[in-house]
Design a protein around this motif. Structure first.
Motif, PDB file in Angstrom:
ATOM      1  N   PRO A  49     -15.084  -5.393   9.841  1.00 18.51           N
ATOM      2  CA  PRO A  49     -16.055  -6.402   9.395  1.00 18.51           C
ATOM      3  C   PRO A  49     -15.487  -7.824   9.393  1.00 18.51           C
ATOM      4  N   GLN A  50     -14.168  -7.942   9.266  1.00 19.66           N
ATOM      5  CA  GLN A  50     -13.540  -9.272   9.275  1.00 19.66           C
ATOM      6  C   GLN A  50     -13.548  -9.919  10.659  1.00 19.66           C
ATOM      7  N   VAL A  51     -13.817  -9.102  11.695  1.00 20.03           N
ATOM      8  CA  VAL A  51     -13.983  -9.672  13.033  1.00 20.03           C
ATOM      9  C   VAL A  51     -15.437  -9.478  13.496  1.00 20.03           C
ATOM     10  N   HIS A 140      -7.387  -2.269  -0.332  1.00 21.31           N
ATOM     11  CA  HIS A 140      -7.925  -3.588   0.032  1.00 21.31           C
ATOM     12  C   HIS A 140      -8.751  -3.510   1.327  1.00 21.31           C
ATOM     13  N   GLU A 141      -8.175  -2.877   2.357  1.00 18.98           N
ATOM     14  CA  GLU A 141      -8.890  -2.789   3.644  1.00 18.98           C
ATOM     15  C   GLU A 141     -10.104  -1.875   3.527  1.00 18.98           C
ATOM     16  N   TYR A 142      -9.954  -0.778   2.781  1.00 25.94           N
ATOM     17  CA  TYR A 142     -11.066   0.153   2.576  1.00 25.94           C
ATOM     18  C   TYR A 142     -12.262  -0.572   1.938  1.00 25.94           C
ATOM     19  N   ASP A 143     -11.973  -1.411   0.968  1.00 25.39           N
ATOM     20  CA  ASP A 143     -13.033  -2.173   0.305  1.00 25.39           C
ATOM     21  C   ASP A 143     -13.850  -2.993   1.295  1.00 25.39           C
ATOM     22  N   HIS A 144     -13.193  -3.503   2.339  1.00 24.25           N
ATOM     23  CA  HIS A 144     -13.935  -4.279   3.350  1.00 24.25           C
ATOM     24  C   HIS A 144     -15.033  -3.426   3.997  1.00 24.25           C
ATOM     25  N   LEU A 145     -14.807  -2.120   4.122  1.00 23.07           N
ATOM     26  CA  LEU A 145     -15.815  -1.236   4.718  1.00 23.07           C
ATOM     27  C   LEU A 145     -17.003  -1.039   3.775  1.00 23.07           C
TER      28      LEU A 145
HETATM   29 ZN   LIG Z   1      -9.086  -8.663   3.204  1.00 26.69          ZN
END
Ligand SMILES: [Zn+2]
Length: 190
Positions: A49-51, A140-145
């Motif tokens: 999602p960050q890209v 942290h990365e999982y939360d982005h999902l």
């Molecule tokens: Zn992040």
């Protein structure tokens, strides 16, 4: 290819990301680009999602933390369709940052361990407990999902103190070494 990073305030960072199938178009190319973008921006982890892609993929290379957190030694992984099965252990503070929220670093409290079900880049299935700083980067990365950002965990007072800074990020009133997509600005930084 190095992707621009989506900045705080963009709706895709609040979306729940979707599972992907192994025949997802250009998947291996996308994963390769995720790694390339993460290294180019000096990130420890990067989620799709960050890209600007709302799909369940993130990559982590936490090896730079190994000096202070030995559990991260050699920890480099691709996670596809990850789901949190459990979390446990004492909550602890770790100073987090995020490529989508430049120049903000805050102590965040999270449980010490996470049990994750996920597929690797070959679509082989894994269910694994992770600990310490490895668990932290995964959380942290999982939360982005899930459309969650680390700033969501801060106290109301802290959030108020950061409100102007966060708004400036969304507006693009910030200098970064990498290219970003700013949701409330027409200009794109290079
Ligand atoms: Zn992040």
């Amino acid at each position: 290819m190095i992707y621009p990073i989506v900045a705080y305030g963009h709706p895709i960072l609040r979306q729940k990301a979707a599972d992907i199938k192994s025949d997802f178009p250009d998947l291996q190319e996308f994963i390769k680009n995720l790694w390339e973008t993460m290294y180019a921006t000096d990130g420890i982890g990067l989620a799709a999602p960050q890209v600007n892609r709302a799909i369940r993929i993130f990559v982590i290379d936490a090896t730079v933390l190994a000096k202070n957190y030995p559990e991260t030694t050699g920890f480099k992984k691709t996670f596809i369709n990850a789901y949190k099965i459990n979390e446990g252990g004492d909550a602890w503070l770790f100073n987090e940052g995020c490529l989508s929220i430049p120049d903000i670093h805050e102590d965040v409290s999270r449980p010490k361990r996470i049990l994750l079900h996920y597929l690797d880049e070959n679509f082989d299935e894994h269910e694994e407990w992770f600990e310490g700083a490895v668990a932290r980067t995964i959380q942290h990365e999982y939360d982005h999902l899930e459309g969650i950002l680390f700033t969501d965990y801060l106290s109301p007072m802290r959030k108020t103190m950061l409100a102007r800074k966060l708004n400036n990020i969304a507006l693009g009133n910030i200098e970064t070494k990498y290219r970003m997509i700013f949701p409330r600005s027409k200009k794109q930084k290079r």
